[in-house]
Design a protein around this motif. Structure first.
Motif, PDB file in Angstrom:
ATOM      1  N   ARG A 159       0.832  -1.207   0.000  1.00  0.00           N
ATOM      2  CA  ARG A 159       0.000   0.000   0.000  1.00  0.00           C
ATOM      3  C   ARG A 159       0.870   1.261   0.000  1.00  0.00           C
ATOM      4  O   ARG A 159       0.604   2.212  -0.740  1.00  0.00           O
ATOM      5  CB  ARG A 159      -0.938  -0.010   1.210  1.00  0.00           C
ATOM      6  CG  ARG A 159      -1.839   1.223   1.284  1.00  0.00           C
ATOM      7  CD  ARG A 159      -2.813   1.128   2.448  1.00  0.00           C
ATOM      8  NE  ARG A 159      -3.429   2.421   2.697  1.00  0.00           N
ATOM      9  CZ  ARG A 159      -4.394   2.957   1.964  1.00  0.00           C
ATOM     10  NH1 ARG A 159      -4.889   2.296   0.928  1.00  0.00           N
ATOM     11  NH2 ARG A 159      -4.878   4.150   2.261  1.00  0.00           N
ATOM     12  N   ASN A 160       1.891   1.260   0.835  1.00  0.00           N
ATOM     13  CA  ASN A 160       2.796   2.421   0.870  1.00  0.00           C
ATOM     14  C   ASN A 160       3.501   2.624  -0.465  1.00  0.00           C
ATOM     15  O   ASN A 160       3.682   3.754  -0.930  1.00  0.00           O
ATOM     16  CB  ASN A 160       3.834   2.246   1.978  1.00  0.00           C
ATOM     17  CG  ASN A 160       3.228   2.393   3.366  1.00  0.00           C
ATOM     18  OD1 ASN A 160       2.199   3.044   3.522  1.00  0.00           O
ATOM     19  ND2 ASN A 160       3.862   1.790   4.360  1.00  0.00           N
ATOM     20  N   ASP A 161       3.899   1.496  -1.093  1.00  0.00           N
ATOM     21  CA  ASP A 161       4.565   1.593  -2.399  1.00  0.00           C
ATOM     22  C   ASP A 161       3.628   2.180  -3.451  1.00  0.00           C
ATOM     23  O   ASP A 161       4.044   3.018  -4.272  1.00  0.00           O
ATOM     24  CB  ASP A 161       5.056   0.213  -2.852  1.00  0.00           C
ATOM     25  CG  ASP A 161       6.222  -0.285  -2.016  1.00  0.00           C
ATOM     26  OD1 ASP A 161       6.858   0.550  -1.335  1.00  0.00           O
ATOM     27  OD2 ASP A 161       6.490  -1.501  -2.037  1.00  0.00           O
ATOM     28  N   LEU A 162       2.374   1.726  -3.443  1.00  0.00           N
ATOM     29  CA  LEU A 162       1.409   2.214  -4.431  1.00  0.00           C
ATOM     30  C   LEU A 162       1.067   3.684  -4.195  1.00  0.00           C
ATOM     31  O   LEU A 162       0.975   4.474  -5.141  1.00  0.00           O
ATOM     32  CB  LEU A 162       0.142   1.361  -4.389  1.00  0.00           C
ATOM     33  CG  LEU A 162       0.284  -0.081  -4.908  1.00  0.00           C
ATOM     34  CD1 LEU A 162      -0.964  -0.900  -4.582  1.00  0.00           C
ATOM     35  CD2 LEU A 162       0.538  -0.091  -6.419  1.00  0.00           C
ATOM     36  N   ILE A 163       0.876   4.046  -2.933  1.00  0.00           N
ATOM     37  CA  ILE A 163       0.530   5.435  -2.625  1.00  0.00           C
ATOM     38  C   ILE A 163       1.666   6.380  -3.000  1.00  0.00           C
ATOM     39  O   ILE A 163       1.437   7.514  -3.443  1.00  0.00           O
ATOM     40  CB  ILE A 163       0.180   5.574  -1.132  1.00  0.00           C
ATOM     41  CG1 ILE A 163      -1.170   4.899  -0.859  1.00  0.00           C
ATOM     42  CG2 ILE A 163       0.131   7.035  -0.705  1.00  0.00           C
ATOM     43  CD1 ILE A 163      -1.582   4.904   0.594  1.00  0.00           C
ATOM     44  N   SER A 164       2.916   5.922  -2.845  1.00  0.00           N
ATOM     45  CA  SER A 164       4.061   6.784  -3.172  1.00  0.00           C
ATOM     46  C   SER A 164       4.089   7.153  -4.656  1.00  0.00           C
ATOM     47  O   SER A 164       4.706   8.148  -5.044  1.00  0.00           O
ATOM     48  CB  SER A 164       5.368   6.080  -2.791  1.00  0.00           C
ATOM     49  OG  SER A 164       5.581   4.936  -3.597  1.00  0.00           O
ATOM     50  N   ASN A 165       3.414   6.342  -5.464  1.00  0.00           N
ATOM     51  CA  ASN A 165       3.367   6.644  -6.905  1.00  0.00           C
ATOM     52  C   ASN A 165       2.198   7.557  -7.278  1.00  0.00           C
ATOM     53  O   ASN A 165       2.086   7.974  -8.434  1.00  0.00           O
ATOM     54  CB  ASN A 165       3.250   5.332  -7.710  1.00  0.00           C
ATOM     55  CG  ASN A 165       4.501   4.476  -7.592  1.00  0.00           C
ATOM     56  OD1 ASN A 165       5.617   5.000  -7.597  1.00  0.00           O
ATOM     57  ND2 ASN A 165       4.320   3.170  -7.478  1.00  0.00           N
ATOM     58  N   LEU A 166       1.329   7.842  -6.305  1.00  0.00           N
ATOM     59  CA  LEU A 166       0.158   8.681  -6.593  1.00  0.00           C
ATOM     60  C   LEU A 166       0.441  10.133  -6.206  1.00  0.00           C
ATOM     61  O   LEU A 166      -0.120  10.675  -5.264  1.00  0.00           O
ATOM     62  CB  LEU A 166      -1.061   8.139  -5.841  1.00  0.00           C
ATOM     63  CG  LEU A 166      -1.507   6.710  -6.185  1.00  0.00           C
ATOM     64  CD1 LEU A 166      -2.712   6.311  -5.363  1.00  0.00           C
ATOM     65  CD2 LEU A 166      -1.800   6.579  -7.679  1.00  0.00           C
ATOM     66  N   GLN A 167       1.346  10.747  -6.896  1.00  0.00           N
ATOM     67  CA  GLN A 167       1.698  12.141  -6.649  1.00  0.00           C
ATOM     68  C   GLN A 167       0.733  13.065  -7.381  1.00  0.00           C
ATOM     69  O   GLN A 167       0.108  12.699  -8.376  1.00  0.00           O
ATOM     70  CB  GLN A 167       3.132  12.418  -7.099  1.00  0.00           C
ATOM     71  CG  GLN A 167       4.179  11.526  -6.445  1.00  0.00           C
ATOM     72  CD  GLN A 167       4.241  11.707  -4.939  1.00  0.00           C
ATOM     73  OE1 GLN A 167       3.987  12.803  -4.429  1.00  0.00           O
ATOM     74  NE2 GLN A 167       4.550  10.637  -4.211  1.00  0.00           N
ATOM     75  N   GLY A 168       0.632  14.298  -6.883  1.00  0.00           N
ATOM     76  CA  GLY A 168      -0.294  15.253  -7.474  1.00  0.00           C
ATOM     77  C   GLY A 168       0.024  15.606  -8.915  1.00  0.00           C
ATOM     78  O   GLY A 168      -0.861  16.023  -9.680  1.00  0.00           O
ATOM     79  N   ASN A 169       1.289  15.423  -9.316  1.00  0.00           N
ATOM     80  CA  ASN A 169       1.677  15.740 -10.692  1.00  0.00           C
ATOM     81  C   ASN A 169       1.653  14.521 -11.601  1.00  0.00           C
ATOM     82  O   ASN A 169       2.175  14.567 -12.720  1.00  0.00           O
ATOM     83  CB  ASN A 169       3.081  16.373 -10.710  1.00  0.00           C
ATOM     84  CG  ASN A 169       4.127  15.442 -10.073  1.00  0.00           C
ATOM     85  OD1 ASN A 169       3.774  14.373  -9.579  1.00  0.00           O
ATOM     86  ND2 ASN A 169       5.383  15.872 -10.092  1.00  0.00           N
ATOM     87  N   ASN A 170       1.036  13.455 -11.130  1.00  0.00           N
ATOM     88  CA  ASN A 170       0.951  12.236 -11.934  1.00  0.00           C
ATOM     89  C   ASN A 170      -0.244  12.368 -12.882  1.00  0.00           C
ATOM     90  O   ASN A 170      -1.400  12.378 -12.450  1.00  0.00           O
ATOM     91  CB  ASN A 170       0.763  11.021 -11.021  1.00  0.00           C
ATOM     92  CG  ASN A 170       0.828   9.703 -11.782  1.00  0.00           C
ATOM     93  OD1 ASN A 170       0.317   9.596 -12.892  1.00  0.00           O
ATOM     94  ND2 ASN A 170       1.451   8.705 -11.175  1.00  0.00           N
ATOM     95  N   PHE A 189      -9.848   2.944  -2.380  1.00  0.00           N
ATOM     96  CA  PHE A 189     -10.373   1.577  -2.313  1.00  0.00           C
ATOM     97  C   PHE A 189      -9.669   0.678  -3.341  1.00  0.00           C
ATOM     98  O   PHE A 189      -9.317  -0.470  -3.045  1.00  0.00           O
ATOM     99  CB  PHE A 189     -11.874   1.602  -2.576  1.00  0.00           C
ATOM    100  CG  PHE A 189     -12.521   0.245  -2.599  1.00  0.00           C
ATOM    101  CD1 PHE A 189     -12.828  -0.410  -1.414  1.00  0.00           C
ATOM    102  CD2 PHE A 189     -12.822  -0.378  -3.803  1.00  0.00           C
ATOM    103  CE1 PHE A 189     -13.413  -1.670  -1.430  1.00  0.00           C
ATOM    104  CE2 PHE A 189     -13.405  -1.633  -3.837  1.00  0.00           C
ATOM    105  CZ  PHE A 189     -13.709  -2.279  -2.639  1.00  0.00           C
ATOM    106  N   ILE A 190      -9.441   1.206  -4.535  1.00  0.00           N
ATOM    107  CA  ILE A 190      -8.762   0.439  -5.586  1.00  0.00           C
ATOM    108  C   ILE A 190      -7.333   0.112  -5.173  1.00  0.00           C
ATOM    109  O   ILE A 190      -6.857  -1.015  -5.337  1.00  0.00           O
ATOM    110  CB  ILE A 190      -8.774   1.215  -6.918  1.00  0.00           C
ATOM    111  CG1 ILE A 190     -10.207   1.339  -7.448  1.00  0.00           C
ATOM    112  CG2 ILE A 190      -7.881   0.531  -7.952  1.00  0.00           C
ATOM    113  CD1 ILE A 190     -10.339   2.255  -8.647  1.00  0.00           C
ATOM    114  N   VAL A 191      -6.635   1.130  -4.626  1.00  0.00           N
ATOM    115  CA  VAL A 191      -5.254   0.925  -4.188  1.00  0.00           C
ATOM    116  C   VAL A 191      -5.195  -0.137  -3.086  1.00  0.00           C
ATOM    117  O   VAL A 191      -4.335  -1.032  -3.104  1.00  0.00           O
ATOM    118  CB  VAL A 191      -4.647   2.252  -3.678  1.00  0.00           C
ATOM    119  CG1 VAL A 191      -3.330   2.006  -2.950  1.00  0.00           C
ATOM    120  CG2 VAL A 191      -4.428   3.206  -4.835  1.00  0.00           C
TER     121      VAL A 191
END
Length: 526
Positions: free
Chosen positions: A431-442, A476-478
């Protein structure tokens, strides 16, 4: 007329013992598909709900190696009848439990009663057959012990989907009452039971108490270590010390006392040590995978409990069909090591193939993995027990068989606990790995959020609420993806365990058994 009456009594005893054994075995697997439902109903986490499974396994691990002593001390019929009654009453109290920890307590008591329903049933059943008919008896009992785990998940799934989960336990009540009455009426005492002098039978209180404390404390540490931050928690530290001291004292005492509850001296056999390690890993893989699979397909893939149970049938059916051929091969002198090697390969394939699944994987994908697990179970269960007693004196074989069964149960308890802890830990990591890829500039994330937001606005939701709902939907998806990856990592860990213990096969003896010994082992195995 007397002959017909004897045949009737024989049939009654066969039906009673098989029913009691199947009832006990059903309860080891029926609960797995209901954990999700139980955790929701009782307001507990899934991790805490897994104690319902683990408590039963711990009780079995403690009581199974002690059944021989308890049968001698109380008399086999008395102990068997008392175990059926304890199991039945505990089943009722499980069904009426209003909290998780009340349910866990009665599951533990149920496991203490259930320990005799398998091992003592076997002895009573085999007395109904002549020596030349032991193969038939083994086949009957063997089919029974495979039917239990087969029926369990399917029956549990059907009950959870259509009724309250309490029925999982309540269905034991009429069977238990009937088994108790039939045992009281038709099962005869052994000759020595009429002259039991309990004062002449030493009770190894130190061994029994140290085993209970050591195994119970260790299981708690494995279950709660992850959620309590391991050794940062004072309780975990104390119980780790209790586990080390308890198990250490148990081993020392059993090796040095004159009348041990469990004769560990037979472990001087290098072959038995290797067999027990491999059996432990077999129990770890079997129970660990049977725990992971129904939870994964229900929580991530949307299976109903019934669908989860039905998905496990191919593995059980292939075991049923394989066991007669395995038994015939052992009877003709095929060395158990060949089956053990094949079983390890199949379990490694099961774990690795399962770890490659995706959330979109169809039922056929899991059918293949379940077939590998089923064949692997068949190739390991009886052959490992056969291998365990190679080289032992006839007087030591019952102890070797008892220890081998204990290691299988202990491996199962460890498998459930470690899979639970490991998958929880891996979920947090993924979960932490996936969230780290969800940046505001993505750009991809922003595009997905806009798409979800517009879809909700089209349904009449105001823009602010739609934006918040979109973020919640993405979260929820993450979480779902992280959960899926965590369970897949658990399957891969099973393969790793099997691979790491392959060197222990070098400890197995190449000595063959004579025909008489093979017959004894086959009987004891069932």
């Amino acid at each position: 007329m007397a002959s017909q009456e004897n045949k009737f009594v024989r049939i009654i005893i066969i039906v009673t013992t098989i029913s009691a054994a199947i009832m006990e075995l059903i309860d080891t697997s029926i609960i797995n598909v209901a954990l999700n439902n139980i955790s929701g109903t009782l307001g507990a986490t899934l991790e805490d709900a897994s104690w319902v499974v683990t408590a039963y396994a711990i009780a079995n691990v403690i009581i199974i190696p002690l059944t021989g002593f308890l049968s001698r001390y109380f008399g086999r019929k008395n102990y068997y009848l008392a175990s059926i009654i304890i199991f039945t009453i505990a089943s009722y109290l499980c069904g009426t439990s209003s909290s998780l920890w009340m349910l866990v307590l009665w599951r533990f008591v149920q496991g203490l009663g259930g320990g005799a329903l398998l091992s003592v049933s076997q002895g009573i059943l085999f007395e109904q057959f002549k020596p030349e008919e032991k193969g038939i008896a083994g086949g009957i009992f063997g089919m029974g012990i495979v039917m239990g785990p087969t029926i369990g998940p399917v029956l549990g799934g059907y009950i959870v989907d259509n009724y309250h989960w309490a029925l999982i336990f309540n269905i034991n009540i009429p069977i238990g009452i009937a088994a108790a009455l039939l045992t009281w009426k038709f099962v005869d005492k052994q000759p020595e039971e009429y002259h039991i002098n309990r004062k002449a039978i030493p009770v190894d209180y130190t061994g029994i108490l140290s085993l209970s404390i050591g195994v119970g404390a260790l299981q708690y540490v494995l279950e709660k270590g992850q959620s309590e931050d391991w050794f940062q928690d004072e309780t975990i530290r104390y119980l780790t010390a209790a586990a080390v001291i308890g198990i250490g004292l148990f081993i020392y005492w059993e090796l040095h006392t004159k009348n041990p509850a469990i004769n560990l001296r037979v472990m001087k056999s290098i072959n038995l040590i290797g067999s027990n390690v491999l059996t432990f890993v077999c129990g770890f893989g079997l129970f660990g995978s049977v725990y992971l699979f129904p939870v994964m397909v229900q929580r991530v893939m949307g299976y109903t409990p019934t669908e989860a149970g039905l998905s496990m049938i191919p593995g059980a059916l292939i075991t049923i069909f394989a066991m007669p051929f395995i038994g015939a091969g052992l009877g003709k002198g095929v060395k158990p090591i060949y089956f053990v090697c094949a079983g390890f390969i199949l379990f490694i394939l099961h774990g690795y193939t399962s770890s490659l699944a995706t959330a979109e994987a169809g039922k056929w994908w899991f059918t293949l993995t379940q077939v590998c697990r089923g064949l692997g179970t068949g190739f390991l269960t009886v052959p490992l027990l056969s291998q365990a007693v190679v080289g032992l004196e006839p007087k030591d074989m019952p102890y070797g068989i008892s220890l081998n069964n204990m290691f299988r149960s202990l491996g199962g308890a460890f498998g459930i606990a470690i899979m639970n802890t490991y998958s929880t830990n891996r979920f947090a990591t993924h979960r932490n790995d996936l969230i780290s890829n969800l940046q505001g500039n993505n750009p991809l994330m922003n595009s997905r959020l806009e798409s979800i937001t517009h879809g909700m606005m089209a349904k009449g939701i105001n823009p602010i609420a739609a934006k918040q709902a979109a973020v919640g939907n993405l979260d929820f998806i993450v979480s779902g993806q992280a959960q899926m990856q965590a369970y897949l990592d658990g399957f891969l860990l099973i393969s790793v365990f099997f691979i790491c213990t392959i060197p222990f096969m070098l400890l197995l003896s190449n000595q063959d058994m004579d025909a008489e010994t093979r017959a004894k082992v086959a009987a004891a195995a069932h």
